[in-house]
Every structure is written in C-alpha cells, then in structure tokens.
Design a protein around this motif. Structure first.
Motif, PDB file in Angstrom:
ATOM      1  N   PHE A 159     -21.954  14.114 -21.378  1.00 26.98           N
ATOM      2  CA  PHE A 159     -22.453  12.894 -20.738  1.00 26.98           C
ATOM      3  C   PHE A 159     -21.628  11.677 -21.160  1.00 26.98           C
ATOM      4  O   PHE A 159     -21.330  10.799 -20.355  1.00 26.98           O
ATOM      5  CB  PHE A 159     -23.923  12.665 -21.100  1.00 26.98           C
ATOM      6  N   LEU A 160     -21.284  11.622 -22.444  1.00 21.10           N
ATOM      7  CA  LEU A 160     -20.506  10.492 -22.963  1.00 21.10           C
ATOM      8  C   LEU A 160     -19.147  10.413 -22.282  1.00 21.10           C
ATOM      9  O   LEU A 160     -18.723   9.338 -21.821  1.00 21.10           O
ATOM     10  CB  LEU A 160     -20.341  10.629 -24.483  1.00 21.10           C
ATOM     11  N   GLU A 161     -18.458  11.560 -22.187  1.00 17.56           N
ATOM     12  CA  GLU A 161     -17.133  11.575 -21.558  1.00 17.56           C
ATOM     13  C   GLU A 161     -17.222  11.250 -20.069  1.00 17.56           C
ATOM     14  O   GLU A 161     -16.360  10.556 -19.522  1.00 17.56           O
ATOM     15  CB  GLU A 161     -16.475  12.941 -21.767  1.00 17.56           C
ATOM     16  N   LEU A 162     -18.276  11.719 -19.415  1.00 22.08           N
ATOM     17  CA  LEU A 162     -18.469  11.443 -17.996  1.00 22.08           C
ATOM     18  C   LEU A 162     -18.693   9.947 -17.765  1.00 22.08           C
ATOM     19  O   LEU A 162     -18.086   9.339 -16.871  1.00 22.08           O
ATOM     20  CB  LEU A 162     -19.672  12.247 -17.483  1.00 22.08           C
ATOM     21  N   THR A 163     -19.560   9.342 -18.588  1.00 19.07           N
ATOM     22  CA  THR A 163     -19.833   7.901 -18.454  1.00 19.07           C
ATOM     23  C   THR A 163     -18.599   7.081 -18.773  1.00 19.07           C
ATOM     24  O   THR A 163     -18.291   6.102 -18.078  1.00 19.07           O
ATOM     25  CB  THR A 163     -20.998   7.497 -19.387  1.00 19.07           C
ATOM     26  N   GLN A 164     -17.879   7.469 -19.808  1.00 20.39           N
ATOM     27  CA  GLN A 164     -16.673   6.713 -20.166  1.00 20.39           C
ATOM     28  C   GLN A 164     -15.609   6.813 -19.071  1.00 20.39           C
ATOM     29  O   GLN A 164     -14.941   5.821 -18.751  1.00 20.39           O
ATOM     30  CB  GLN A 164     -16.125   7.204 -21.507  1.00 20.39           C
ATOM     31  N   SER A 165     -15.458   8.006 -18.489  1.00 22.64           N
ATOM     32  CA  SER A 165     -14.499   8.154 -17.383  1.00 22.64           C
ATOM     33  C   SER A 165     -14.872   7.239 -16.228  1.00 22.64           C
ATOM     34  O   SER A 165     -14.000   6.677 -15.552  1.00 22.64           O
ATOM     35  CB  SER A 165     -14.460   9.609 -16.900  1.00 22.64           C
ATOM     36  N   LEU A 208      -8.420   1.935  -8.027  1.00 22.47           N
ATOM     37  CA  LEU A 208      -8.833   3.297  -8.378  1.00 22.47           C
ATOM     38  C   LEU A 208      -7.793   4.356  -8.018  1.00 22.47           C
ATOM     39  O   LEU A 208      -7.762   5.431  -8.623  1.00 22.47           O
ATOM     40  CB  LEU A 208     -10.163   3.634  -7.690  1.00 22.47           C
ATOM     41  N   GLU A 209      -6.944   4.054  -7.051  1.00 21.45           N
ATOM     42  CA  GLU A 209      -5.939   5.035  -6.620  1.00 21.45           C
ATOM     43  C   GLU A 209      -5.011   5.422  -7.774  1.00 21.45           C
ATOM     44  O   GLU A 209      -4.688   6.595  -7.960  1.00 21.45           O
ATOM     45  CB  GLU A 209      -5.118   4.476  -5.459  1.00 21.45           C
ATOM     46  N   LYS A 210      -4.617   4.422  -8.583  1.00 20.77           N
ATOM     47  CA  LYS A 210      -3.675   4.693  -9.677  1.00 20.77           C
ATOM     48  C   LYS A 210      -4.362   4.767 -11.043  1.00 20.77           C
ATOM     49  O   LYS A 210      -3.873   5.465 -11.941  1.00 20.77           O
ATOM     50  CB  LYS A 210      -2.591   3.614  -9.703  1.00 20.77           C
ATOM     51  N   THR A 211      -5.447   4.031 -11.200  1.00 20.19           N
ATOM     52  CA  THR A 211      -6.081   3.964 -12.530  1.00 20.19           C
ATOM     53  C   THR A 211      -7.565   4.329 -12.462  1.00 20.19           C
ATOM     54  O   THR A 211      -8.396   3.754 -13.142  1.00 20.19           O
ATOM     55  CB  THR A 211      -5.926   2.557 -13.145  1.00 20.19           C
ATOM     56  N   PRO A 262     -10.935   7.276 -12.324  1.00 20.30           N
ATOM     57  CA  PRO A 262     -11.473   8.248 -13.280  1.00 20.30           C
ATOM     58  C   PRO A 262     -10.714   9.570 -13.310  1.00 20.30           C
ATOM     59  O   PRO A 262     -10.890  10.359 -14.239  1.00 20.30           O
ATOM     60  CB  PRO A 262     -12.919   8.453 -12.798  1.00 20.30           C
ATOM     61  N   GLN A 263      -9.876   9.817 -12.285  1.00 20.81           N
ATOM     62  CA  GLN A 263      -9.116  11.072 -12.275  1.00 20.81           C
ATOM     63  C   GLN A 263      -8.149  11.170 -13.460  1.00 20.81           C
ATOM     64  O   GLN A 263      -7.683  12.258 -13.809  1.00 20.81           O
ATOM     65  CB  GLN A 263      -8.334  11.222 -10.951  1.00 20.81           C
ATOM     66  N   LEU A 264      -7.872  10.026 -14.102  1.00 15.59           N
ATOM     67  CA  LEU A 264      -6.976  10.029 -15.264  1.00 15.59           C
ATOM     68  C   LEU A 264      -7.636  10.676 -16.481  1.00 15.59           C
ATOM     69  O   LEU A 264      -6.960  11.198 -17.360  1.00 15.59           O
ATOM     70  CB  LEU A 264      -6.555   8.592 -15.622  1.00 15.59           C
ATOM     71  N   THR A 265      -8.973  10.633 -16.551  1.00 17.90           N
ATOM     72  CA  THR A 265      -9.663  11.135 -17.743  1.00 17.90           C
ATOM     73  C   THR A 265     -10.705  12.214 -17.451  1.00 17.90           C
ATOM     74  O   THR A 265     -11.247  12.812 -18.378  1.00 17.90           O
ATOM     75  CB  THR A 265     -10.372   9.966 -18.477  1.00 17.90           C
ATOM     76  N   SER A 266     -11.007  12.463 -16.165  1.00 17.86           N
ATOM     77  CA  SER A 266     -12.038  13.450 -15.835  1.00 17.86           C
ATOM     78  C   SER A 266     -11.494  14.519 -14.910  1.00 17.86           C
ATOM     79  O   SER A 266     -10.718  14.229 -13.992  1.00 17.86           O
ATOM     80  CB  SER A 266     -13.230  12.746 -15.161  1.00 17.86           C
TER      81      SER A 266
END
Length: 590
Positions: free
Chosen positions: A422-428, A468-471, A473-477
């Motif tokens: 949950f923590l990683e999901l929220t942070q992403s 969002l395209e470049k930065t 949540p796909q960068l961390t999730s």
C-alpha cells in the motif's frame, strides 16, 4: 440521578459531587465523579457544567477524559465514573452508546475497539497549549483534527449470577484528541483488567501516573510509567521514513484484509477517491479494525474525509448519514447493527465481513457482488459495489499473499507485506503530484526583502496531466491501467482538496520564512539612515508583525534568523529619538 451540583456558587448549595471535586482539586488530583445513572437524557441539563474544574496539565496533554460506562437495568447504558482534566464529560449520549457493542454482537469476555465522534457544534475545547505546537512536527496522518475526538474502549462481558441481568457488563473508555490507536489500546490492556477487579482507587492511581508523563513530543523516546510498568514510546515526526512506526498501526490490519485481499487494490482506490463506504461487521472490534485499516491503507497520504470506526443508530449524525434525499457523503462507516443492511442499502460501496478466523485458519475469499444482491440481513460476506477500478489488478502481490496463507506465514509478516505494498502504491501515485506542486514554487532569487513574498503559481489540472507522460507513476510502479482517469477523479475528491491545501500552506510558509531570511541579510540600520522617521517606524512595526507571524504560524525559520531579526529591531529602535523608543518598546515584544 444525574451528574449535578457542579455549578454551585456557594458553600451552602454544594452537594456531595461538589465536595468530591473540591477535595480532588485540593490534593492536586483529577476530578473523579461517581454517579448513579448519568443517563443520555441528562445531556441537556449537564451541558456546560463543570467548566471551572482544575486543569490537570500532564493528564490533559494525552487524554481529554477517562470514563466508565456500565449497564443499568432501568436506565440502560450509563456513565458510572468519569475522570477528566478540565472539562466535564460531554456528549454522554454518544459515548454511552458507542462504548457498548450492539446487543446482537454477542461479545463475551474482553473486547477492544475504537470509535470517533464529532465535537459538539459551537463548543470549542481548549486543549494543552503545547499540543498545537507539537502538531507541526507530526506526519500529516497523525495530526489532530480539531473537530473530532477518539474513544478507545475496553469492554468486558462475563456471566455473573449475582447480578439481576446475569452478566457483568462494563467498559473502560479513554477519550483523546490523539489518533494513537495502537498505543492507547496497549494502555487499556495494561490498566483495564486490573480496574475491573480493584475499581475506582486503581483508576485514579493510573490517572495520576498519566499526569506525570512527559508531553507527547514527536521524535523523542518517551518513558511512560503506568501502574508498575514503563512503556517506551517514540512518536514519529514528519521527517521519518513512512511505515517505520507502530504508534498508529493496527494490531490486526492484515486479518481485516485477509477475506478481501483479492480486492485490496480496488478498496485502495475507493479510499483514495473518498468514496462513501460502509463496513458491515459482526462486532465493534472487527468493524473498527477494518475501518481504520482502510483509512491507513493510503498512508502517508492523510484521509481527509470523515470516518467512523464504530457507528450506531443512536449517533447524532445518524439521520445525516442515512438520508436518501441526497447522495451519501464522503465517509467510511463501520456498523454492526443488522438494521443498517436496510438503512444503508442505497450506499454505492458496502463491505460485508464475517467472523474473523483464528490465527492459522485460511479465510475464505469474498467476491465482488452487485448492490441489488444485498437485500436480506443474512447476506453473505462480500464487497457489494458496481465500481470498476481504474487500475489493473496486481497479480504479483495476490500470489505473494496467497502463498503466505498456504504456508501459514505469521500474520505480522503478512501485514508487513501488505503495508509495504500500500505504501509503495500510494507513493507511486503521489510522487508526480509532489513533483508538479514543487514546480509551482517561485525561484528563491525572485524573493526581495523590500517586496511582499511572491505568490505560488496556480495548480492547472491539464498542465499536470501533461507531465504524467514522462514523469508519471509508471516510473515507480509496475501496475498498468488508466492512471490518467484515476488522477482526474482524484483531483475532484476531498483527499486532493485536503492534501493540496496542506501543501499550499506549507509552501506559503516556506516563502514567508525565506523572505524573513532575506530581510535578516540586509543592513537595515543603513536603510533607516536613508529614510524618514515615519518610514523607519513603519519598518519596525512590520518587522515586529513578521516576528509575531513566525511564532504564531510556526514558520520553518532557523533559530538564528529570529535572533538576527530581534537584534535588527533593537538596533533600529535605539537609533531613534527617545520619545519614539518608548512608544516602540511598548508595542509588542522584541
């Protein structure tokens, strides 16, 4: 008999309760009131009484009051004992009903749970002045909400043939502004069993221990003695790494999610978006654990809507939350009374949980079902909703948790896995928002000591979406899905509104602090030599206002910055004529 006599004005009109309160004040103890009755119907009569009681500072830094609720055959639930710091027990109706499980729960033995209730409208309770100062150093999810109190309950129901009812039924309740759930449950485990055996003197002794506790300062390791045991506690700060403290964690969080972990990601979305949610559970402990686990699942993001870990039909907000004339509000309710299955049937998202399995037993996974299937009181456990998640289900975490169940992995280990997920999901999710909001901050070089601090740029949703395209949540999730749709929905939610207001306030205060630092680096005395006395006096008054603002709003300024500013003010005043010096020295403190 109601709790009376607390407003008596003279010795001749003093009753037994007044004498008890006066005696407590004389020996420096909390006021202990024992009442035969104190029923919900006495609320209006007692409202506003007891305002002149001794303010017991150490106790009030942690607790608002301690009370014991018992069951009277004629009166029903009643406050039997109350120990309070400086304000008489208020909202007795809510506290009485919230402190007991519904009759259908069948809770035998000892049960612990938590409730939350709204402060009476028009009533402001002035708590320990230092608490607000400490609040600024807490993580946002541990900050007090001035509009709400928490009630922490230890309820005992055991057979007793000597009583008419055939059962001993009593609750020890701690009322506090502090949302330290695990901590207060631990305190109750320590004192409640002994209290039920030894009664009032034991409880007063425990409260005397609490009064000797140090203030709840974030970041410090506190040693808190309570009836022969010393608890070691560290309250986290906003600078700590998220997920490293247990003061607010739930002892059974993973148990709550076990029957629904297949849908945990969908529930995370519903909580994140502030959707109306009802948890129907068999007991207050399961109800409160589940509601608090839901609220906690978006940590470190604060859940800004209302939530009630245990809600009853007697609650003062019952009509507000069950009306069908308007859409259900953004709130999470935990209920146990079967009556709610009908009353809240129009709510869009309902979680119905069965009895929690003992440790080691594999819980049966519930299914997502359509709301129209929730028609009867004996409906099966399940998540009743028509909601379609924006994100694809993360099969990896599900396999990991299922493997843990099959291998009988300890619940603590399962809980760590789930909390980290949950923590990683929220942070992403939140990192792209944090990055964009940081870009709204003016450059430091644009801050001039002789102009007002610059304003933050406006938050533009479409501009954010483009980032969002470049930065994104796909960068961390690793999770795929409609992140853009999730963000668009979130930007309209109470959680975004609360989060952005908090961030905007923090950034505005940072600008004010940087402006103060820029002022301190200037040769202000040289400036006054080139300007008139009127302009100099105006500068002194503005600088004093800056000092007051920095102190009142707890601006993030360095201690030496404040000292430099005071030195500047003193030097400027001393350079003025004596008549002006006298006036300016009286105008506030330097």
């Amino acid at each position: 008999m109601a709790l009376r006599g607390l407003a008596a004005s003279g010795p001749s009109s003093r009753g037994p309760l007044d004498e008890a309160v006066a005696a407590a004040e004389e020996r420096g103890a909390p006021a202990v009131v024992v009442a035969a009755g104190g029923t919900p119907e006495d609320d209006e009569e007692d409202e506003g009484r007891g305002r002149g009681l001794l303010r017991w500072d150490g106790f009030s830094a942690w607790l608002h009051c301690v009370c014991v609720v018992g069951f009277d055959l004629e009166l029903g639930q009643a406050v039997e004992v109350s120990i309070y710091s400086f304000c008489f027990l208020f909202q007795k109706t809510n506290i009485c009903y919230l402190s007991f499980p519904d009759s259908n729960s069948g809770c035998l033995g000892d049960t612990q749970f938590c409730f939350r209730f709204r402060q009476s409208s028009g009533r402001r309770v002035s708590l320990h002045c230092l608490l607000d100062h400490y609040d600024k150093d807490l993580p946002v999810y541990l900050k007090k909400d001035p509009a709400y109190f928490y009630g922490y309950v230890y309820f005992r129901q055991v057979r007793d043939k000597s009583l008419k009812r055939g059962y001993f039924q009593k609750s020890l309740v701690l009322i506090s502004k502090l949302p330290y759930i695990h901590f207060f449950h631990t305190v109750l485990k320590q004192i409640a069993p002994e209290y039920f055996e030894k009664s009032e003197p034991y409880l007063e002794a425990a409260c005397n221990d609490v009064d000797r506790w140090p203030a709840p300062v974030p970041g410090k390791t506190l040693h808190l003695p309570i009836m022969g045991v010393v608890m070691k506690v560290r309250i986290p700060t906003c600078h700590d790494k998220p997920g490293t403290t247990q003061i607010a964690q739930l002892t059974q969080q993973v148990v709550c999610f076990c029957p629904v972990f297949l849908h945990s990601q969908m529930l995370w979305e519903l909580v994140l978006l502030g959707e109306p949610l009802v948890v129907m559970a068999p007991s207050p402990s399961e109800s409160s654990e589940t509601v608090l686990a839901l609220v906690n699942c978006i940590s470190p993001l604060k859940y800004f809507s209302d939530f009630r870990p245990y809600f009853t039909i007697h609650d003062s907000e019952f009509k507000e939350y069950t009306t069908r004339t308007q859409a259900p509000p953004s709130v999470i309710l935990g209920v146990t009374n079967p009556f709610f299955a009908k009353t809240l049937q129009h709510w869009p998202h309902i979680i119905r949980i069965g009895d929690l399995k003992p440790a080691g037993e594999i819980p049966k996974q519930v299914k997502v079902k359509k709301l129209k299937n929730l028609k009867t009181l004996d409906s099966k456990p399940g998540v009743y909703t028509s909601y379609k998640p924006y994100l694809s289900r993360d099969e990896e975490i599900i396999k990991q948790l299922q493997k843990g169940v099959q291998q009988k992995r300890p619940s603590e280990a399962q809980s760590v896995i789930l909390r980290r997920y949950f923590l990683e999901l929220t942070q992403s999710f939140i990192i792209p928002l944090e990055r964009y909001v940081a870009s709204l901050m003016p450059l430091q070089k644009s801050i001039s000591p002789w102009k007002s601090p610059p304003q933050l740029r406006q938050f533009l949703p479409e501009e954010f979406m483009k980032t969002l395209e470049k930065t994104g949540p796909q960068l961390t999730s690793r999770i795929k899905g409609d992140w853009i749709g999730l963000y668009r929905h979130f930007l309209k939610s109470p959680n975004f509104d609360g989060w952005f207001k908090t961030r905007r306030k923090e950034m505005t205060q940072k600008l004010e602090a940087l402006h103060l630092e820029a002022l301190c680096e200037e040769d202000l005395l040289l400036w006054t030599q080139k300007h008139t006395e009127v302009e100099t006096v105006d500068l002194v008054l503005k600088l004093k206002n800056k000092l007051l603002q920095a102190d009142r709003e707890h601006l993030p300024v360095k201690p030496d910055t404040m000292e430099k500013l005071r030195t500047h003010i003193d030097a400027i005043i001393l350079a003025l004529p004596e008549d002006l010096q006298g006036i300016l020295l009286k105008t506030g403190m330097t």
